[in-house]
Design an enzyme around this catalytic site. Structure first.
Site, mmCIF file in Angstrom:
data_model
loop_
_atom_site.group_PDB
_atom_site.id
_atom_site.type_symbol
_atom_site.label_atom_id
_atom_site.label_comp_id
_atom_site.label_asym_id
_atom_site.label_seq_id
_atom_site.Cartn_x
_atom_site.Cartn_y
_atom_site.Cartn_z
ATOM 1 N N ASP A 83 0.857 -1.178 0.000
ATOM 2 C CA ASP A 83 0.000 0.000 0.000
ATOM 3 C C ASP A 83 0.898 1.234 0.000
ATOM 4 O OD1 ASP A 83 -1.742 2.061 0.491
ATOM 5 O OD2 ASP A 83 -2.575 1.229 2.329
ATOM 6 N N GLN A 143 -4.642 -3.583 12.325
ATOM 7 C CA GLN A 143 -6.012 -3.466 11.867
ATOM 8 C C GLN A 143 -6.498 -4.793 11.307
ATOM 9 O OE1 GLN A 143 -5.612 -0.286 8.948
ATOM 10 N NE2 GLN A 143 -5.553 -1.731 7.259
ATOM 11 N N ASP A 171 -14.503 7.010 4.320
ATOM 12 C CA ASP A 171 -13.992 6.816 5.677
ATOM 13 C C ASP A 171 -15.146 6.797 6.663
ATOM 14 O OD1 ASP A 171 -11.408 6.834 4.729
ATOM 15 O OD2 ASP A 171 -11.011 8.919 5.291
ATOM 16 N N GLU A 174 -11.343 8.443 13.008
ATOM 17 C CA GLU A 174 -11.522 7.528 11.882
ATOM 18 C C GLU A 174 -11.250 6.099 12.338
ATOM 19 O OE1 GLU A 174 -9.085 6.159 7.977
ATOM 20 O OE2 GLU A 174 -9.188 8.339 8.289
ATOM 21 N N SER A 208 -11.213 2.839 6.815
ATOM 22 C CA SER A 208 -11.117 3.355 5.452
ATOM 23 C C SER A 208 -11.441 2.177 4.544
ATOM 24 C CB SER A 208 -9.707 3.879 5.180
ATOM 25 O OG SER A 208 -9.534 4.172 3.811
#
Length: 345
Positions: free
Chosen positions: A57, A126, A246, A259, A262
């Site tokens: 990423d 995550q 988001d 947040e 995403s």
């Protein structure tokens, strides 16, 4: 320089031991809820990938990946993942999953260029997830349907924690509110994107902002997004662009938007080409991931990441992400937090 927000009259609702127990409870409960709601199978995931093949990423395209050379592979260069945004799409395609089924995994990353504060750490954990979809699912309606399922998982987790720790009362609204980034820019032209997020998240409690990464009417971006995983350029048919967004909730401890996720419908071969052109990097189409996509060898999908430590931080009403995870922090930040009863692990 790192900035630390110290909430006035901050008080830990749980002891350090209770916090450690609650972290495990939240993670175990939420991932089961998520996998059930979205039909996801748990898979193992890499900590690092080969450099130069376009599989990592790239975040905003400027962050440096932590890299190293492998002695027994002729010093071939590897890099620690920033996230598994593109790796997952290759995985579900190689697994030949049917539409409406997908995967999730524990993603652990190191982001050396992260600006450290209450919610940003060098260490990122995550749940990365990815799901095969039908071509006809490439719509805002399908995106919203998926967001509502994830939000339902958040609501269930909130009650689960309240049922065990009554001092942590539920605050999430019944429903999540959907807004467009370009709509916010028109409504609040004199505010920064982060200020807009704070305004609407405080008003609604939980929002999903659609269209992250594409240019707004004034030529600015609401926030950065790499051009090769989420689709932020496709016209949605209602005057807006973008099939991603988001998920934010209002954090009453820090009094700001937080947040948690995403996510988005992933690029098609057509939108990949258009986004690479808009970002001025069409040469990336020759990389391993991009060429497989352009050749039609990757399945259409939707996917995203949900911050584990941020989720725990929110549900346990913590002021600093360092109260949830073990990372490295500047000494003055640790001292400042310790004086105010913020226990950095």
């Amino acid at each position: 320089m790192p900035v630390t927000t110290i909430p006035k009259n901050y008080k830990n609702l749980l002891s350090i031991k209770e916090t450690e127990h609650a972290i495990v409870m939240i993670k175990d409960f939420f991932q089961l809820e998520l996998s059930t709601a979205l039909n996801l199978t748990r898979v193992t995931a890499p900590l690092f990938v080969e450099s130069g093949i376009g599989l990592n990423d790239d975040l905003n395209g400027v962050e440096r990946a932590v890299s190293f050379a492998v002695k027994d592979m002729g010093d071939k260069k590897m890099e620690i993942v920033h996230s598994l945004a593109k790796w997952k799409r290759v995985k579900i395609s190689d697994m030949e999953l049917a539409p409406d089924f997908g995967i999730y995994t524990d993603m652990n990353a190191i982001r050396a260029d992260e600006e450290l504060d209450n919610i940003h750490s060098l260490y990122v954990d995550q749940w990365d997830w990815e799901k095969v979809i039908h071509d006809t699912d490439r719509t805002v309606a399908y995106l919203k349907e998926t967001v509502r399922k994830i939000y339902s998982c958040l609501k269930h987790t909130e009650f689960y924690i309240y049922d065990r720790y009554p001092a942590i009362t539920p605050i999430l609204p019944e429903n999540i509110t959907f807004l467009y980034a370009d709509e916010l820019q028109r409504r609040f032209p004199n505010n920064t994107p982060k200020e807009r997020e704070n305004i609407v998240t405080k008003q609604y409690g939980a929002v999903f902002i659609i269209g992250i990464g594409g240019k707004l009417a004034d030529g600015s971006l609401h926030d950065g997004r790499a051009p090769d995983y989420d689709d932020w350029i496709t016209e949605t048919g209602d005057g807006h662009r973008g099939l991603n967004g988001d998920l934010l909730v209002w954090n009453p401890v820090l009094e700001s938007a937080l947040e948690l996720s995403s996510m988005g419908i992933r690029v098609s071969p057509e939108s990949l080409k258009a986004q690479l052109e808009e970002r001025g990097c069409p040469e990336r189409s020759k990389l391993y991931f991009h060429s497989r996509l352009l050749e039609g060898k990757l399945k259409p999908s939707i996917g995203g990441g949900i911050g584990q430590s941020r989720l725990c931080m929110y549900f346990l009403r913590k002021a600093h992400i360092g109260e949830i995870q073990v990372s490295t922090w500047p000494e003055d930040m640790i001292e400042q937090c310790d004086k105010k009863g913020i226990h950095i692990l």
